[in-house]
Design an enzyme around this catalytic site. Structure first.
Site, PDB file in Angstrom:
ATOM      1  N   GLY A 120      -5.273  -5.720   6.387  1.00  0.00           N
ATOM      2  CA  GLY A 120      -6.528  -4.684   6.467  1.00  0.00           C
ATOM      3  C   GLY A 120      -7.552  -5.041   7.515  1.00  0.00           C
ATOM      4  O   GLY A 120      -8.202  -4.465   8.026  1.00  0.00           O
ATOM      5  N   THR A 153       1.048  -1.052   0.168  1.00  0.00           N
ATOM      6  CA  THR A 153      -0.069   0.065  -0.042  1.00  0.00           C
ATOM      7  C   THR A 153       1.007   1.165  -0.149  1.00  0.00           C
ATOM      8  O   THR A 153       2.086   1.031   0.381  1.00  0.00           O
ATOM      9  CB  THR A 153      -0.781   0.088   1.280  1.00  0.00           C
ATOM     10  OG1 THR A 153      -1.887  -0.927   1.205  1.00  0.00           O
ATOM     11  CG2 THR A 153      -1.398   1.352   1.611  1.00  0.00           C
ATOM     12  N   THR A 199      -0.788   0.630   6.903  1.00  0.00           N
ATOM     13  CA  THR A 199      -0.462  -0.364   6.050  1.00  0.00           C
ATOM     14  C   THR A 199      -0.305  -1.683   6.683  1.00  0.00           C
ATOM     15  O   THR A 199       0.265  -1.827   7.638  1.00  0.00           O
ATOM     16  CB  THR A 199       0.784  -0.409   5.052  1.00  0.00           C
ATOM     17  OG1 THR A 199       0.999  -1.336   4.246  1.00  0.00           O
ATOM     18  CG2 THR A 199       2.010   0.258   5.680  1.00  0.00           C
ATOM     19  N   GLY A 200      -1.008  -2.850   6.006  1.00  0.00           N
ATOM     20  CA  GLY A 200      -0.774  -3.970   6.687  1.00  0.00           C
ATOM     21  C   GLY A 200      -1.939  -5.031   6.545  1.00  0.00           C
ATOM     22  O   GLY A 200      -2.878  -4.803   5.650  1.00  0.00           O
ATOM     23  N   ARG A 239     -13.700  -7.791  -1.821  1.00  0.00           N
ATOM     24  CA  ARG A 239     -12.942  -7.520  -0.580  1.00  0.00           C
ATOM     25  C   ARG A 239     -12.293  -6.253  -0.654  1.00  0.00           C
ATOM     26  O   ARG A 239     -12.010  -5.871  -1.633  1.00  0.00           O
ATOM     27  CB  ARG A 239     -12.256  -8.656  -0.332  1.00  0.00           C
ATOM     28  CG  ARG A 239     -11.437  -8.319   0.786  1.00  0.00           C
ATOM     29  CD  ARG A 239      -9.966  -7.497   0.879  1.00  0.00           C
ATOM     30  NE  ARG A 239      -9.339  -7.688   2.165  1.00  0.00           N
ATOM     31  CZ  ARG A 239      -8.160  -6.821   2.162  1.00  0.00           C
ATOM     32  NH1 ARG A 239      -7.715  -5.811   1.249  1.00  0.00           N
ATOM     33  NH2 ARG A 239      -7.694  -6.755   3.201  1.00  0.00           N
ATOM     34  N   GLY A 254     -10.358  -3.551   2.021  1.00  0.00           N
ATOM     35  CA  GLY A 254      -9.286  -3.607   3.279  1.00  0.00           C
ATOM     36  C   GLY A 254      -9.702  -2.391   3.826  1.00  0.00           C
ATOM     37  O   GLY A 254     -10.841  -1.612   3.933  1.00  0.00           O
ATOM     38  N   ASP A 255      -8.744  -2.005   4.680  1.00  0.00           N
ATOM     39  CA  ASP A 255      -8.831  -0.808   5.704  1.00  0.00           C
ATOM     40  C   ASP A 255      -8.197   0.483   4.969  1.00  0.00           C
ATOM     41  O   ASP A 255      -8.910   1.494   5.331  1.00  0.00           O
ATOM     42  CB  ASP A 255      -8.025  -0.801   6.850  1.00  0.00           C
ATOM     43  CG  ASP A 255      -6.485  -1.003   6.122  1.00  0.00           C
ATOM     44  OD1 ASP A 255      -6.160  -1.752   5.451  1.00  0.00           O
ATOM     45  OD2 ASP A 255      -5.341  -0.382   6.866  1.00  0.00           O
TER      46      ASP A 255
END
Ligand code: ASP
Length: 350
Positions: free
Chosen positions: A273, A219, A270-271, A247, A249-250
């Site tokens: 999500g 990201t 970042t990671g 899907r 993510g965050d």
């Protein structure tokens, strides 16, 4: 009854008192302001290019040099905006646009592939001054999703648009659209093929080879403080390789992947999500600073190095506070990251 002379006397006394009070207040406020003005740098900016996409074993000196140089160029773009008196929002948007156009990062051009071999992009941006925000999810024909997120914030009554509707909004607002082939990069395609093969071997509920987990994330993000003391944050991603069922993510979720408020800090994450959504990570940093009076460093470290670790959420974040302090914690093997302030610029990977 007071005589005229007495009235004048009291009137004069009152005036003296008011003048004295005003002068004292002026002195007090200027001495209060002084240290703050000296402390706060003219600007501060931090970026990330994803966490957990990398391991020393997979890195070559050439690859590392390419990443470092791209991170450095991104910082220079943001710094230039801020040095010229531009807003933190513009710095965030321009910096992320550059990172989206760079195929090295999982955002825009370098986005990872979904299970069905498509690229679905997510992005968000937040203005710390007005607390306005814009976000887009699952767009496939928008060259720079961060620009679309900004347009959603500036030109729509909404915060979050997704899929076809978001693309329609992009077309209506003259945001650059592009043939989805633009997002094809052989390296990301290969990663998807490896993950599909691995998944076949493991079966639908099986555990993936941990080496492949390295490829899942990525990201880009940027947070900035401008000369006016305004904060902004933005995040953009292709999401996770092999994602399915639209899907999200965050990264496009305000409060999870992105958050900014002038009263405390600006954060981009970042990671993995799903964890960042569940624990409202970006907002959590802000909440710890605001409600518990933690410093930026304490708040960011608590969330990333303690809370997320305990919950099993891998990744990191970048954050800047209203005084120009910067925090870049991560709990994965590395995180592409960097920051700049007047006279200082640094990029790091591990
Ligand atoms: N947080 C992103 C997502 O879950 C991926 C990443 O940051 O690496 O979509």
């Amino acid at each position: 009854m007071l005589k005229m002379k007495e009235i004048n006397f009291f009137h004069g006394l009152g005036l003296c008192w008011v003048l004295c009070l005003t002068a004292c207040q002026k002195n007090a406020s200027s001495s209060e302001n002084k240290p703050a003005m000296q402390q706060r740098p003219a600007y501060a900016i931090a970026i990330h290019g994803g966490a957990g996409t990398l391991s020393r074993a997979n890195m070559t000196p050439e690859k590392e040099a390419a990443y470092r140089s791209a991170l450095d160029s991104a910082l220079i773009i943001g710094e230039t905006v801020l040095k010229n008196g531009g807003t933190s929002l513009d710095a965030v948007e321009k910096t992320i646009t550059y990172l989206e156009d760079c195929p090295l990062f999982n955002a825009g051009r370098g986005a990872v592939f979904t299970h069905d071999g498509r690229n679905e992009l997510d992005a968000s941006i937040m203005d710390g001054t007005t607390q306005k925000a814009g976000a887009v999810g699952g767009v496939s024909i928008v060259k720079n999703p961060i620009q679309l997120a900004r347009a959603v914030m500036d030109k729509s009554p909404h915060v979050f648009l997704t899929g076809r509707g978001a693309e329609q909004f992009a077309i209506e607002h003259q945001i650059d659209t592009i043939d989805p082939k633009w997002f094809f990069t052989p390296e990301r395609w290969q990663t998807l093929q490896e993950m599909l093969a691995e998944e076949k071997k493991a079966g639908p509920t099986g555990e993936l080879d941990p080496a492949l987990r390295d490829y899942k994330f990525g990201t880009v993000g940027c947070v900035a403080l401008d000369a006016q003391g305004h904060l902004a944050a933005g995040t953009s991603t292709g999401g996770m390789t092999n994602k399915r069922w639209n899907r999200l993510g965050d990264s496009p979720v305000i409060g999870a992947g992105t958050y900014a408020s002038d009263d405390a800090c600006a954060v981009s994450c970042t990671g993995h999500g799903e964890f960042f959504i569940r624990y409202a990570v970006a907002h959590d940093v802000w909440a710890l600073m605001s409600y518990k009076n933690l410093s930026l460093e304490e708040a960011a470290n608590f969330v990333v190095r303690k809370k997320l670790v305990e919950k099993g959420g891998e990744g990191g974040l970048i954050a800047v506070d209203k005084a120009g302090n910067i925090a870049l914690p991560f709990n994965s093997e590395g995180m592409y990251r960097g920051y700049a302030k007047p006279g200082e610029r640094k990029v790091m990977i591990y």
